[in-house]
Scaffold this motif. Structure first.
Motif, PDB file in Angstrom:
ATOM      1  N   MET A 422      -2.260   4.274  -2.119  1.00 51.58           N
ATOM      2  CA  MET A 422      -1.237   3.406  -1.551  1.00 51.58           C
ATOM      3  C   MET A 422      -1.451   3.613  -0.628  1.00 51.58           C
ATOM      4  O   MET A 422      -1.811   3.815   0.369  1.00 51.58           O
ATOM      5  N   PRO A 423      -0.954   1.601   0.378  1.00 55.09           N
ATOM      6  CA  PRO A 423      -1.188   2.477   1.557  1.00 55.09           C
ATOM      7  C   PRO A 423      -0.441   2.726   2.585  1.00 55.09           C
ATOM      8  O   PRO A 423       0.342   3.099   2.762  1.00 55.09           O
ATOM      9  N   GLU A 424      -1.541   3.380   4.081  1.00 56.33           N
ATOM     10  CA  GLU A 424      -0.607   4.391   4.762  1.00 56.33           C
ATOM     11  C   GLU A 424       0.161   3.787   5.539  1.00 56.33           C
ATOM     12  O   GLU A 424       1.490   4.462   5.843  1.00 56.33           O
ATOM     13  N   HIS A 425       0.703   2.204   5.546  1.00 57.84           N
ATOM     14  CA  HIS A 425       1.142   2.363   6.695  1.00 57.84           C
ATOM     15  C   HIS A 425       3.421   1.672   5.819  1.00 57.84           C
ATOM     16  O   HIS A 425       4.402   1.969   6.423  1.00 57.84           O
ATOM     17  N   GLU A 426       3.172   1.718   4.587  1.00 59.25           N
ATOM     18  CA  GLU A 426       4.288   1.808   3.824  1.00 59.25           C
ATOM     19  C   GLU A 426       4.419   3.390   3.282  1.00 59.25           C
ATOM     20  O   GLU A 426       4.927   3.878   2.781  1.00 59.25           O
ATOM     21  N   ASP A 427       5.326   4.122   4.737  1.00 52.93           N
ATOM     22  CA  ASP A 427       5.990   5.326   5.384  1.00 52.93           C
ATOM     23  C   ASP A 427       7.146   5.215   3.916  1.00 52.93           C
ATOM     24  O   ASP A 427       7.031   6.164   3.286  1.00 52.93           O
ATOM     25  N   VAL A 428       7.288   3.883   3.928  1.00 54.59           N
ATOM     26  CA  VAL A 428       8.910   4.247   3.246  1.00 54.59           C
ATOM     27  C   VAL A 428       9.196   4.401   1.439  1.00 54.59           C
ATOM     28  O   VAL A 428       9.125   5.470   0.794  1.00 54.59           O
ATOM     29  N   LYS A 429       8.039   3.978   0.936  1.00 49.97           N
ATOM     30  CA  LYS A 429       7.416   3.532  -0.433  1.00 49.97           C
ATOM     31  C   LYS A 429       6.831   4.646  -0.672  1.00 49.97           C
ATOM     32  O   LYS A 429       7.141   5.032  -1.734  1.00 49.97           O
ATOM     33  N   LYS A 430       5.842   5.502   0.092  1.00 50.74           N
ATOM     34  CA  LYS A 430       5.225   6.309  -0.170  1.00 50.74           C
ATOM     35  C   LYS A 430       6.187   7.840   0.071  1.00 50.74           C
ATOM     36  O   LYS A 430       5.897   8.648  -1.308  1.00 50.74           O
ATOM     37  N   LYS A 431       7.105   7.876   0.720  1.00 46.40           N
ATOM     38  CA  LYS A 431       8.316   8.806   1.158  1.00 46.40           C
ATOM     39  C   LYS A 431       8.785   9.297  -0.091  1.00 46.40           C
ATOM     40  O   LYS A 431       9.405   9.978  -1.014  1.00 46.40           O
ATOM     41  N   PHE A 432       9.625   8.015  -0.356  1.00 50.26           N
ATOM     42  CA  PHE A 432      10.029   7.805  -1.933  1.00 50.26           C
ATOM     43  C   PHE A 432       9.122   8.228  -2.916  1.00 50.26           C
ATOM     44  O   PHE A 432       9.282   8.632  -4.296  1.00 50.26           O
ATOM     45  N   PHE A 433       8.035   7.690  -3.327  1.00 45.71           N
ATOM     46  CA  PHE A 433       7.283   7.810  -4.368  1.00 45.71           C
ATOM     47  C   PHE A 433       7.214   9.222  -4.869  1.00 45.71           C
ATOM     48  O   PHE A 433       6.881   9.719  -5.457  1.00 45.71           O
ATOM     49  N   GLU A 504      12.599  -2.195  -6.969  1.00 49.00           N
ATOM     50  CA  GLU A 504      14.281  -1.544  -7.250  1.00 49.00           C
ATOM     51  C   GLU A 504      14.484  -1.107  -5.764  1.00 49.00           C
ATOM     52  O   GLU A 504      15.961  -1.081  -5.286  1.00 49.00           O
ATOM     53  N   VAL A 505      13.699   0.162  -4.879  1.00 47.56           N
ATOM     54  CA  VAL A 505      14.688   0.712  -3.963  1.00 47.56           C
ATOM     55  C   VAL A 505      13.769   1.168  -3.111  1.00 47.56           C
ATOM     56  O   VAL A 505      13.625   2.134  -2.135  1.00 47.56           O
ATOM     57  N   VAL A 506      12.957  -0.155  -3.087  1.00 51.52           N
ATOM     58  CA  VAL A 506      12.581  -0.042  -1.213  1.00 51.52           C
ATOM     59  C   VAL A 506      12.083  -1.830  -0.815  1.00 51.52           C
ATOM     60  O   VAL A 506      12.550  -2.601  -1.326  1.00 51.52           O
ATOM     61  N   SER A 507      13.190  -1.774   0.024  1.00 47.70           N
ATOM     62  CA  SER A 507      13.301  -2.377   1.767  1.00 47.70           C
ATOM     63  C   SER A 507      12.986  -2.084   2.769  1.00 47.70           C
ATOM     64  O   SER A 507      12.674  -1.021   3.164  1.00 47.70           O
TER      65      SER A 507
END
Length: 530
Positions: A422-433, A504-507
Protein backbone atom coordinates in the motif's frame (compact mmCIF):
# COMPACT_ATOMS: atom_id res chain seq x y z
CA UNK A 1 3.47 -45.59 -42.35
CA UNK A 2 4.44 -47.99 -45.09
CA UNK A 3 5.86 -51.45 -44.62
CA UNK A 4 7.39 -53.33 -47.52
CA UNK A 5 5.91 -56.65 -46.41
CA UNK A 6 2.21 -57.55 -46.17
CA UNK A 7 1.74 -56.64 -42.50
CA UNK A 8 -1.42 -54.72 -41.83
CA UNK A 9 -1.34 -51.16 -40.52
CA UNK A 10 -1.05 -50.92 -36.77
CA UNK A 11 -4.24 -50.08 -34.98
CA UNK A 12 -4.84 -46.45 -34.03
CA UNK A 13 -3.26 -45.38 -30.80
CA UNK A 14 -6.68 -44.80 -29.34
CA UNK A 15 -9.75 -46.73 -30.38
CA UNK A 16 -12.91 -44.68 -30.51
CA UNK A 17 -14.47 -46.78 -27.77
CA UNK A 18 -11.40 -47.13 -25.57
CA UNK A 19 -12.54 -44.50 -23.09
CA UNK A 20 -15.85 -44.64 -21.31
CA UNK A 21 -15.97 -42.21 -18.44
CA UNK A 22 -18.10 -39.46 -17.02
CA UNK A 23 -17.29 -35.83 -17.52
CA UNK A 24 -15.29 -34.00 -14.88
CA UNK A 25 -16.91 -32.53 -11.80
CA UNK A 26 -18.28 -29.01 -11.95
CA UNK A 27 -18.01 -26.54 -9.14
CA UNK A 28 -19.59 -23.22 -8.34
CA UNK A 29 -17.81 -20.08 -7.29
CA UNK A 30 -19.16 -20.41 -3.75
CA UNK A 31 -19.37 -23.38 -1.42
CA UNK A 32 -23.14 -23.64 -0.92
CA UNK A 33 -24.64 -24.95 2.29
CA UNK A 34 -26.34 -28.32 2.16
CA UNK A 35 -29.68 -26.61 2.74
CA UNK A 36 -29.49 -24.52 -0.42
CA UNK A 37 -32.18 -25.51 -2.87
CA UNK A 38 -31.29 -27.23 -6.11
CA UNK A 39 -32.41 -24.31 -8.24
CA UNK A 40 -29.86 -22.03 -6.61
CA UNK A 41 -27.10 -24.64 -6.77
CA UNK A 42 -27.70 -25.35 -10.45
CA UNK A 43 -27.74 -21.82 -11.75
CA UNK A 44 -25.59 -21.56 -14.89
CA UNK A 45 -23.90 -18.43 -13.53
CA UNK A 46 -22.42 -20.45 -10.68
CA UNK A 47 -20.76 -23.01 -12.93
CA UNK A 48 -17.26 -21.66 -13.39
CA UNK A 49 -14.85 -24.55 -13.95
CA UNK A 50 -14.55 -28.29 -14.54
CA UNK A 51 -11.95 -30.69 -13.18
CA UNK A 52 -10.77 -33.12 -15.87
CA UNK A 53 -9.10 -36.45 -15.19
CA UNK A 54 -6.86 -38.02 -17.85
CA UNK A 55 -9.72 -40.30 -18.85
CA UNK A 56 -11.94 -37.26 -19.44
CA UNK A 57 -9.30 -35.68 -21.67
CA UNK A 58 -8.82 -38.91 -23.63
CA UNK A 59 -12.57 -39.18 -24.05
CA UNK A 60 -12.70 -35.69 -25.56
CA UNK A 61 -9.74 -36.46 -27.83
CA UNK A 62 -11.34 -39.67 -29.08
CA UNK A 63 -14.57 -37.86 -29.83
CA UNK A 64 -12.71 -35.33 -31.98
CA UNK A 65 -10.65 -38.04 -33.68
CA UNK A 66 -13.79 -40.02 -34.49
CA UNK A 67 -15.49 -36.92 -35.87
CA UNK A 68 -12.58 -36.02 -38.16
CA UNK A 69 -12.12 -39.65 -39.24
CA UNK A 70 -15.73 -39.99 -40.38
CA UNK A 71 -15.95 -36.53 -41.91
CA UNK A 72 -12.68 -36.59 -43.87
CA UNK A 73 -12.58 -40.36 -44.56
CA UNK A 74 -9.09 -40.62 -43.10
CA UNK A 75 -7.49 -43.07 -40.68
CA UNK A 76 -7.18 -42.48 -36.94
CA UNK A 77 -3.46 -41.82 -37.34
CA UNK A 78 -4.09 -39.18 -40.03
CA UNK A 79 -6.84 -37.54 -37.95
CA UNK A 80 -4.42 -37.32 -34.99
CA UNK A 81 -1.79 -35.64 -37.17
CA UNK A 82 -4.32 -33.07 -38.39
CA UNK A 83 -5.70 -32.31 -34.92
CA UNK A 84 -2.26 -32.00 -33.33
CA UNK A 85 -1.17 -29.60 -36.07
CA UNK A 86 -4.28 -27.46 -35.57
CA UNK A 87 -3.97 -27.61 -31.78
CA UNK A 88 -7.21 -29.54 -31.45
CA UNK A 89 -9.21 -26.72 -33.02
CA UNK A 90 -11.67 -28.72 -35.13
CA UNK A 91 -13.50 -25.65 -36.40
CA UNK A 92 -10.38 -24.07 -37.87
CA UNK A 93 -9.34 -27.42 -39.37
CA UNK A 94 -12.74 -27.87 -41.03
CA UNK A 95 -12.68 -24.39 -42.56
CA UNK A 96 -9.24 -24.80 -44.08
CA UNK A 97 -9.58 -28.46 -45.07
CA UNK A 98 -12.49 -27.93 -47.43
CA UNK A 99 -10.85 -24.85 -48.91
CA UNK A 100 -7.69 -26.69 -49.99
CA UNK A 101 -7.45 -30.31 -48.86
CA UNK A 102 -4.25 -31.13 -50.75
CA UNK A 103 -2.40 -28.10 -49.40
CA UNK A 104 -3.34 -29.01 -45.83
CA UNK A 105 -2.15 -32.59 -46.33
CA UNK A 106 1.23 -31.45 -47.61
CA UNK A 107 1.60 -28.89 -44.81
CA UNK A 108 1.04 -31.43 -42.03
CA UNK A 109 3.16 -34.14 -43.69
CA UNK A 110 0.45 -36.47 -45.00
CA UNK A 111 2.10 -36.81 -48.42
CA UNK A 112 1.07 -40.28 -49.56
CA UNK A 113 -2.37 -41.74 -49.93
CA UNK A 114 -2.60 -45.40 -49.03
CA UNK A 115 0.09 -47.97 -48.50
CA UNK A 116 2.69 -49.08 -51.01
CA UNK A 117 1.69 -52.10 -53.03
CA UNK A 118 4.39 -54.70 -53.40
CA UNK A 119 5.34 -55.82 -56.86
CA UNK A 120 5.78 -59.46 -57.73
CA UNK A 121 9.55 -59.11 -57.50
CA UNK A 122 9.54 -57.37 -54.12
CA UNK A 123 10.15 -60.63 -52.29
CA UNK A 124 13.57 -60.91 -53.88
CA UNK A 125 14.46 -57.26 -53.57
CA UNK A 126 17.13 -56.17 -51.10
CA UNK A 127 17.30 -52.80 -49.31
CA UNK A 128 19.97 -50.63 -47.75
CA UNK A 129 19.43 -48.65 -44.54
CA UNK A 130 20.25 -45.01 -45.17
CA UNK A 131 21.22 -44.48 -41.50
CA UNK A 132 23.47 -47.39 -40.54
CA UNK A 133 24.22 -48.30 -44.21
CA UNK A 134 23.57 -51.97 -43.63
CA UNK A 135 22.92 -53.63 -46.98
CA UNK A 136 21.00 -56.60 -48.35
CA UNK A 137 18.14 -56.21 -45.92
CA UNK A 138 14.96 -58.19 -46.49
CA UNK A 139 11.67 -56.44 -47.11
CA UNK A 140 10.39 -57.26 -43.63
CA UNK A 141 13.47 -55.67 -42.07
CA UNK A 142 12.81 -52.15 -43.34
CA UNK A 143 9.99 -49.63 -43.42
CA UNK A 144 9.38 -46.01 -44.35
CA UNK A 145 7.18 -43.10 -43.34
CA UNK A 146 4.28 -42.20 -45.63
CA UNK A 147 6.67 -40.71 -48.19
CA UNK A 148 7.16 -44.26 -49.60
CA UNK A 149 10.65 -43.27 -50.58
CA UNK A 150 13.16 -43.46 -47.69
CA UNK A 151 13.64 -46.87 -46.14
CA UNK A 152 15.50 -47.58 -42.91
CA UNK A 153 16.03 -50.73 -40.89
CA UNK A 154 13.74 -51.49 -37.95
CA UNK A 155 16.58 -51.08 -35.45
CA UNK A 156 17.37 -47.54 -36.66
CA UNK A 157 13.71 -46.63 -36.70
CA UNK A 158 13.29 -47.74 -33.09
CA UNK A 159 16.33 -45.74 -32.00
CA UNK A 160 15.17 -42.68 -33.94
CA UNK A 161 11.68 -42.73 -32.45
CA UNK A 162 12.87 -43.51 -28.92
CA UNK A 163 15.36 -40.61 -29.01
CA UNK A 164 12.64 -38.25 -30.16
CA UNK A 165 10.22 -39.31 -27.42
CA UNK A 166 12.82 -39.02 -24.67
CA UNK A 167 14.48 -35.81 -25.82
CA UNK A 168 11.95 -33.84 -27.87
CA UNK A 169 8.91 -34.20 -25.62
CA UNK A 170 5.85 -32.83 -27.39
CA UNK A 171 7.95 -32.55 -30.54
CA UNK A 172 7.66 -36.33 -30.96
CA UNK A 173 4.01 -35.79 -31.93
CA UNK A 174 5.17 -34.11 -35.15
CA UNK A 175 8.16 -36.33 -35.86
CA UNK A 176 9.24 -36.30 -39.52
CA UNK A 177 11.05 -38.70 -41.79
CA UNK A 178 14.80 -39.01 -40.96
CA UNK A 179 15.64 -37.72 -44.42
CA UNK A 180 16.35 -34.01 -43.78
CA UNK A 181 14.54 -32.76 -46.86
CA UNK A 182 11.54 -35.05 -46.53
CA UNK A 183 8.49 -33.50 -44.80
CA UNK A 184 6.63 -36.80 -44.37
CA UNK A 185 5.13 -37.24 -40.91
CA UNK A 186 5.76 -40.31 -38.76
CA UNK A 187 2.26 -41.35 -37.74
CA UNK A 188 1.22 -42.64 -34.32
CA UNK A 189 0.43 -46.03 -35.82
CA UNK A 190 4.08 -46.47 -36.76
CA UNK A 191 5.25 -45.13 -33.40
CA UNK A 192 2.92 -47.47 -31.54
CA UNK A 193 4.28 -50.48 -33.41
CA UNK A 194 7.98 -49.66 -33.04
CA UNK A 195 8.28 -48.28 -29.50
CA UNK A 196 8.75 -50.03 -26.19
CA UNK A 197 5.96 -50.04 -23.62
CA UNK A 198 7.85 -47.44 -21.59
CA UNK A 199 8.24 -45.05 -24.52
CA UNK A 200 4.68 -45.71 -25.63
CA UNK A 201 3.46 -44.59 -22.21
CA UNK A 202 5.50 -41.38 -22.46
CA UNK A 203 4.11 -40.77 -25.94
CA UNK A 204 0.59 -41.12 -24.55
CA UNK A 205 1.36 -38.51 -21.89
CA UNK A 206 2.63 -36.10 -24.53
CA UNK A 207 -0.48 -36.80 -26.56
CA UNK A 208 -2.73 -35.88 -23.62
CA UNK A 209 -0.59 -32.83 -22.82
CA UNK A 210 -0.98 -31.59 -26.39
CA UNK A 211 -4.72 -31.24 -25.84
CA UNK A 212 -4.46 -29.43 -22.50
CA UNK A 213 -1.58 -27.13 -23.42
CA UNK A 214 -3.17 -26.06 -26.70
CA UNK A 215 -6.31 -24.78 -24.96
CA UNK A 216 -6.23 -21.30 -23.46
CA UNK A 217 -8.97 -22.19 -20.96
CA UNK A 218 -7.43 -25.42 -19.61
CA UNK A 219 -4.45 -25.72 -17.26
CA UNK A 220 -2.86 -28.54 -15.33
CA UNK A 221 -3.25 -28.69 -11.57
CA UNK A 222 0.09 -27.51 -10.11
CA UNK A 223 0.03 -30.05 -7.26
CA UNK A 224 3.03 -32.43 -7.52
CA UNK A 225 1.92 -35.81 -8.81
CA UNK A 226 -1.60 -34.69 -9.76
CA UNK A 227 -2.60 -35.64 -13.31
CA UNK A 228 -5.82 -33.60 -13.46
CA UNK A 229 -6.51 -30.42 -15.39
CA UNK A 230 -8.93 -27.58 -14.69
CA UNK A 231 -11.04 -26.08 -17.44
CA UNK A 232 -12.35 -22.57 -16.88
CA UNK A 233 -15.85 -22.22 -18.25
CA UNK A 234 -16.43 -19.62 -20.93
CA UNK A 235 -18.03 -16.47 -19.63
CA UNK A 236 -16.15 -16.49 -16.32
CA UNK A 237 -16.12 -13.13 -14.56
CA UNK A 238 -12.54 -13.14 -13.34
CA UNK A 239 -13.04 -15.31 -10.25
CA UNK A 240 -10.07 -17.62 -10.70
CA UNK A 241 -9.90 -19.51 -7.41
CA UNK A 242 -10.44 -23.20 -8.15
CA UNK A 243 -10.15 -26.47 -6.22
CA UNK A 244 -8.88 -29.64 -7.87
CA UNK A 245 -10.14 -33.11 -6.96
CA UNK A 246 -6.79 -33.64 -5.22
CA UNK A 247 -7.99 -30.95 -2.73
CA UNK A 248 -5.46 -28.33 -3.83
CA UNK A 249 -6.94 -24.86 -4.14
CA UNK A 250 -5.09 -22.47 -6.41
CA UNK A 251 -5.47 -19.45 -8.63
CA UNK A 252 -6.23 -20.65 -12.14
CA UNK A 253 -4.78 -17.48 -13.63
CA UNK A 254 -1.27 -17.53 -12.10
CA UNK A 255 -1.03 -21.04 -10.62
CA UNK A 256 -0.14 -19.81 -7.12
CA UNK A 257 -2.11 -20.50 -3.95
CA UNK A 258 -5.54 -18.89 -3.81
CA UNK A 259 -4.96 -15.25 -2.97
CA UNK A 260 -8.29 -13.50 -2.99
CA UNK A 261 -8.58 -10.51 -2.60
CA UNK A 262 -5.13 -9.74 -4.07
CA UNK A 263 -4.43 -9.40 -7.76
CA UNK A 264 -2.00 -11.86 -9.30
CA UNK A 265 0.58 -9.13 -9.92
CA UNK A 266 0.80 -8.21 -6.23
CA UNK A 267 1.16 -11.87 -5.27
CA UNK A 268 3.94 -12.42 -7.77
CA UNK A 269 5.70 -9.24 -6.61
CA UNK A 270 5.50 -10.48 -3.03
CA UNK A 271 6.87 -13.90 -3.93
CA UNK A 272 9.73 -12.34 -5.90
CA UNK A 273 10.55 -10.10 -2.95
CA UNK A 274 10.58 -13.04 -0.54
CA UNK A 275 12.85 -15.05 -2.82
CA UNK A 276 15.17 -12.32 -4.04
CA UNK A 277 18.51 -11.22 -2.72
CA UNK A 278 17.23 -7.69 -2.25
CA UNK A 279 16.61 -8.19 1.46
CA UNK A 280 20.12 -9.58 1.92
CA UNK A 281 21.43 -6.44 0.28
CA UNK A 282 19.37 -4.30 2.63
CA UNK A 283 20.73 -6.22 5.62
CA UNK A 284 24.29 -5.69 4.43
CA UNK A 285 23.65 -2.00 4.07
CA UNK A 286 22.02 -1.74 7.49
CA UNK A 287 24.35 -3.87 9.61
CA UNK A 288 27.71 -3.77 7.84
CA UNK A 289 30.08 -1.10 6.60
CA UNK A 290 32.43 -1.12 3.60
CA UNK A 291 36.17 -1.19 4.14
CA UNK A 292 37.42 2.30 3.13
CA UNK A 293 40.23 0.70 1.11
CA UNK A 294 38.90 -2.43 -0.65
CA UNK A 295 35.17 -1.65 -0.27
CA UNK A 296 34.27 -5.15 0.98
CA UNK A 297 31.51 -5.09 3.59
CA UNK A 298 32.48 -5.97 7.15
CA UNK A 299 30.24 -6.93 10.08
CA UNK A 300 31.28 -5.70 13.52
CA UNK A 301 31.39 -8.67 15.92
CA UNK A 302 33.53 -7.21 18.73
CA UNK A 303 33.00 -4.33 21.11
CA UNK A 304 36.11 -2.38 20.12
CA UNK A 305 35.78 0.13 17.28
CA UNK A 306 39.24 -0.79 15.94
CA UNK A 307 38.51 -2.77 12.75
CA UNK A 308 40.97 -4.78 10.64
CA UNK A 309 39.89 -5.88 7.18
CA UNK A 310 40.50 -9.52 6.25
CA UNK A 311 43.46 -10.64 4.12
CA UNK A 312 44.86 -9.61 1.77
CA UNK A 313 43.66 -6.05 2.49
CA UNK A 314 44.38 -5.91 6.26
CA UNK A 315 43.45 -2.22 6.36
CA UNK A 316 42.88 -0.85 9.88
CA UNK A 317 40.15 1.73 10.41
CA UNK A 318 37.61 3.08 12.88
CA UNK A 319 34.15 1.45 12.74
CA UNK A 320 32.36 4.67 13.62
CA UNK A 321 33.94 7.18 11.26
CA UNK A 322 35.75 4.81 8.82
CA UNK A 323 38.94 6.86 9.31
CA UNK A 324 42.47 5.45 9.19
CA UNK A 325 43.20 3.99 12.61
CA UNK A 326 46.85 4.98 12.51
CA UNK A 327 45.85 8.67 12.34
CA UNK A 328 42.67 8.33 14.38
CA UNK A 329 42.31 10.91 17.16
CA UNK A 330 38.57 10.79 17.86
CA UNK A 331 35.25 10.87 16.02
CA UNK A 332 32.81 12.29 18.51
CA UNK A 333 31.54 15.03 16.20
CA UNK A 334 28.18 14.33 14.53
CA UNK A 335 28.02 14.02 10.70
CA UNK A 336 25.14 13.04 8.40
CA UNK A 337 27.09 11.50 5.53
CA UNK A 338 25.69 7.96 5.35
CA UNK A 339 23.74 7.72 8.57
CA UNK A 340 20.46 8.69 6.93
CA UNK A 341 20.82 5.90 4.37
CA UNK A 342 21.54 3.38 7.10
CA UNK A 343 18.56 4.54 9.13
CA UNK A 344 16.28 4.19 6.12
CA UNK A 345 17.71 0.75 5.40
CA UNK A 346 17.04 -0.41 8.96
CA UNK A 347 13.51 0.98 8.84
CA UNK A 348 12.88 -0.81 5.54
CA UNK A 349 14.03 -4.12 7.01
CA UNK A 350 11.90 -3.65 10.13
CA UNK A 351 8.85 -2.83 7.97
CA UNK A 352 9.36 -5.82 5.70
CA UNK A 353 9.92 -8.12 8.69
CA UNK A 354 6.66 -6.92 10.27
CA UNK A 355 4.59 -7.94 7.26
CA UNK A 356 6.55 -11.08 6.42
CA UNK A 357 6.39 -12.52 9.95
CA UNK A 358 2.61 -12.15 10.04
CA UNK A 359 2.24 -13.50 6.51
CA UNK A 360 4.36 -16.54 7.39
CA UNK A 361 2.63 -17.04 10.76
CA UNK A 362 -0.81 -17.16 9.18
CA UNK A 363 0.47 -19.48 6.48
CA UNK A 364 1.80 -21.84 9.14
CA UNK A 365 -1.47 -21.62 11.09
CA UNK A 366 -3.39 -22.43 7.92
CA UNK A 367 -1.26 -25.54 7.28
CA UNK A 368 -1.79 -26.66 10.89
CA UNK A 369 -5.54 -26.12 10.53
CA UNK A 370 -5.56 -28.32 7.43
CA UNK A 371 -3.91 -31.11 9.43
CA UNK A 372 -6.33 -30.62 12.32
CA UNK A 373 -9.30 -30.83 9.96
CA UNK A 374 -7.97 -34.09 8.52
CA UNK A 375 -7.59 -35.58 12.01
CA UNK A 376 -11.05 -34.37 12.94
CA UNK A 377 -12.71 -35.99 9.94
CA UNK A 378 -10.83 -39.28 10.10
CA UNK A 379 -10.61 -39.91 13.85
CA UNK A 380 -12.47 -37.57 16.19
CA UNK A 381 -15.87 -37.11 14.52
CA UNK A 382 -16.86 -40.81 14.51
CA UNK A 383 -15.87 -41.10 18.19
CA UNK A 384 -17.74 -37.92 19.13
CA UNK A 385 -20.81 -39.13 17.25
CA UNK A 386 -20.92 -42.29 19.34
CA UNK A 387 -20.32 -40.40 22.58
CA UNK A 388 -23.12 -37.83 22.24
CA UNK A 389 -25.44 -40.10 20.19
CA UNK A 390 -25.58 -37.69 17.28
CA UNK A 391 -25.18 -38.74 13.62
CA UNK A 392 -21.95 -37.67 11.96
CA UNK A 393 -23.96 -35.67 9.45
CA UNK A 394 -25.12 -33.41 12.29
CA UNK A 395 -21.52 -32.73 13.29
CA UNK A 396 -20.74 -31.02 10.02
CA UNK A 397 -20.85 -27.67 11.80
CA UNK A 398 -17.44 -28.52 13.30
CA UNK A 399 -16.05 -29.32 9.87
CA UNK A 400 -17.49 -26.09 8.48
CA UNK A 401 -15.87 -24.09 11.26
CA UNK A 402 -12.45 -25.55 10.44
CA UNK A 403 -12.98 -24.89 6.74
CA UNK A 404 -13.85 -21.32 7.68
CA UNK A 405 -10.65 -21.06 9.74
CA UNK A 406 -8.53 -22.35 6.85
CA UNK A 407 -10.10 -19.93 4.38
CA UNK A 408 -9.82 -16.97 6.76
CA UNK A 409 -6.16 -17.75 7.52
CA UNK A 410 -5.51 -17.76 3.80
CA UNK A 411 -7.22 -14.40 3.31
CA UNK A 412 -5.54 -12.87 6.35
CA UNK A 413 -2.16 -14.09 5.15
CA UNK A 414 -2.51 -12.25 1.86
CA UNK A 415 -3.84 -9.06 3.46
CA UNK A 416 -0.36 -8.58 4.93
CA UNK A 417 1.13 -8.65 1.44
CA UNK A 418 -1.59 -6.17 0.44
CA UNK A 419 -0.63 -3.91 3.33
CA UNK A 420 3.06 -4.07 2.47
CA UNK A 421 2.46 -2.72 -1.04
CA UNK A 422 0.00 0.00 0.00
CA UNK A 423 1.35 3.48 -0.85
CA UNK A 424 2.57 5.27 2.26
CA UNK A 425 0.96 8.56 1.24
CA UNK A 426 -2.56 7.06 1.35
CA UNK A 427 -2.71 7.53 5.08
CA UNK A 428 -6.51 7.49 5.44
CA UNK A 429 -6.93 4.35 3.36
CA UNK A 430 -4.08 2.64 5.18
CA UNK A 431 -5.50 3.36 8.63
CA UNK A 432 -8.93 2.16 7.68
CA UNK A 433 -7.49 -0.98 6.06
CA UNK A 434 -5.55 -1.75 9.23
CA UNK A 435 -8.70 -1.31 11.28
CA UNK A 436 -10.71 -3.68 9.09
CA UNK A 437 -7.85 -6.17 9.09
CA UNK A 438 -7.51 -5.98 12.87
CA UNK A 439 -11.22 -6.54 13.51
CA UNK A 440 -11.29 -9.52 11.16
CA UNK A 441 -8.16 -10.95 12.76
CA UNK A 442 -9.65 -10.69 16.26
CA UNK A 443 -12.77 -12.48 15.08
CA UNK A 444 -10.68 -15.24 13.53
CA UNK A 445 -8.64 -15.71 16.69
CA UNK A 446 -11.85 -16.13 18.72
CA UNK A 447 -13.13 -18.74 16.27
CA UNK A 448 -9.81 -20.59 16.09
CA UNK A 449 -9.53 -20.60 19.90
CA UNK A 450 -13.04 -22.02 20.23
CA UNK A 451 -12.51 -24.75 17.62
CA UNK A 452 -9.08 -25.71 18.91
CA UNK A 453 -8.77 -24.93 22.63
CA UNK A 454 -12.39 -24.91 23.79
CA UNK A 455 -13.13 -28.09 21.90
CA UNK A 456 -10.21 -29.77 23.63
CA UNK A 457 -11.38 -28.57 27.05
CA UNK A 458 -15.09 -29.28 26.68
CA UNK A 459 -15.21 -32.28 24.38
CA UNK A 460 -11.78 -33.94 24.60
CA UNK A 461 -9.62 -35.05 27.50
CA UNK A 462 -5.93 -34.30 27.90
CA UNK A 463 -5.14 -37.56 26.14
CA UNK A 464 -7.40 -36.72 23.22
CA UNK A 465 -10.14 -39.15 24.26
CA UNK A 466 -13.76 -38.05 23.87
CA UNK A 467 -15.26 -36.97 27.20
CA UNK A 468 -18.23 -34.86 26.08
CA UNK A 469 -21.71 -35.13 27.51
CA UNK A 470 -24.71 -34.03 25.47
CA UNK A 471 -25.26 -30.88 27.55
CA UNK A 472 -21.71 -29.64 27.05
CA UNK A 473 -21.94 -30.54 23.40
CA UNK A 474 -25.08 -28.43 22.89
CA UNK A 475 -23.47 -25.32 24.39
CA UNK A 476 -20.32 -25.82 22.36
CA UNK A 477 -22.35 -26.28 19.19
CA UNK A 478 -24.26 -23.02 19.63
CA UNK A 479 -21.10 -21.06 20.40
CA UNK A 480 -19.11 -22.47 17.48
CA UNK A 481 -21.89 -21.93 14.93
CA UNK A 482 -22.28 -18.31 16.03
CA UNK A 483 -18.55 -17.57 15.84
CA UNK A 484 -18.28 -19.28 12.45
CA UNK A 485 -21.04 -17.12 11.00
CA UNK A 486 -19.76 -13.87 12.52
CA UNK A 487 -16.16 -14.50 11.42
CA UNK A 488 -17.26 -15.40 7.91
CA UNK A 489 -19.16 -12.12 7.63
CA UNK A 490 -16.18 -10.14 8.90
CA UNK A 491 -13.90 -11.62 6.28
CA UNK A 492 -16.38 -11.41 3.43
CA UNK A 493 -16.76 -7.70 4.12
CA UNK A 494 -12.99 -7.30 4.37
CA UNK A 495 -12.45 -9.09 1.06
CA UNK A 496 -15.20 -7.11 -0.66
CA UNK A 497 -13.73 -3.85 0.59
CA UNK A 498 -10.22 -4.70 -0.61
CA UNK A 499 -11.43 -5.92 -4.00
CA UNK A 500 -13.17 -2.57 -4.42
CA UNK A 501 -10.02 -0.73 -3.39
CA UNK A 502 -11.84 0.56 -0.28
CA UNK A 503 -13.51 3.00 -2.67
CA UNK A 504 -16.76 3.06 -0.69
CA UNK A 505 -15.14 4.22 2.52
CA UNK A 506 -12.14 6.30 1.42
CA UNK A 507 -12.37 9.81 0.02
CA UNK A 508 -10.65 13.11 0.52
CA UNK A 509 -13.30 14.12 3.08
CA UNK A 510 -13.01 10.98 5.23
CA UNK A 511 -11.06 11.47 8.48
CA UNK A 512 -8.65 8.83 9.79
CA UNK A 513 -10.34 5.91 11.51
CA UNK A 514 -9.27 5.69 15.14
CA UNK A 515 -12.54 4.81 16.86
CA UNK A 516 -14.24 1.43 16.30
CA UNK A 517 -17.59 3.19 16.64
CA UNK A 518 -16.82 5.39 13.65
CA UNK A 519 -19.74 5.64 11.26
CA UNK A 520 -17.61 4.27 8.43
CA UNK A 521 -16.97 1.12 10.42
CA UNK A 522 -20.69 0.61 10.76
CA UNK A 523 -21.07 0.99 7.00
CA UNK A 524 -18.66 -1.90 6.52
CA UNK A 525 -19.68 -4.28 9.28
CA UNK A 526 -23.31 -3.37 9.78
CA UNK A 527 -24.91 -5.38 12.50
CA UNK A 528 -21.59 -6.90 13.57
CA UNK A 529 -20.49 -3.58 15.07
CA UNK A 530 -23.45 -3.02 17.37
Amino acid sequence: MNWVDDDEDAAGYFSNNSIDSDDGHCYGIDDNDDNNNNDEANKPSEKRYTVLAESDIQHRQNEQISHITSLFSVSNAEAIVLLCHYKWDSSRLLDQWFDDEESIQNKVGLLAKGNVKKSKSSKNKRYSCEICFEEKLLAKQVCSANCNDHYYCITCWKSYISTSINESGLGSLTLRCPEPKCPAIVGQDMISKLTSKKDEKKYLQYFIRSYVESRVNIKWCPSPGCDRAVELEHGGTGEYDVTCDCSLSFCWNCGEDCHRPLECKIVLDWIVKNNSEAENTMWILAYTKPCPKCKRHIEKNHGCSHMTCSAPCRYEFCWLCLGDWMNHSGCNRYTQTEEKQRTLARQSIIRYTHYYERWASNHKSMQKAIQDLHNLQTIQLPELSDRVSVPVTQLEFIVESWKQIIECRRVLKWTYAYGFFMPEHEDVKKKFFEYLQGEAELGLERLHHCAEIEMSKKLLGDDGEIKAEFGDFGKFRAELIKLTKVTGTYFENLVTGLENGLSEVVSSEVPPVDDPSDVLSKRIFGQLMI
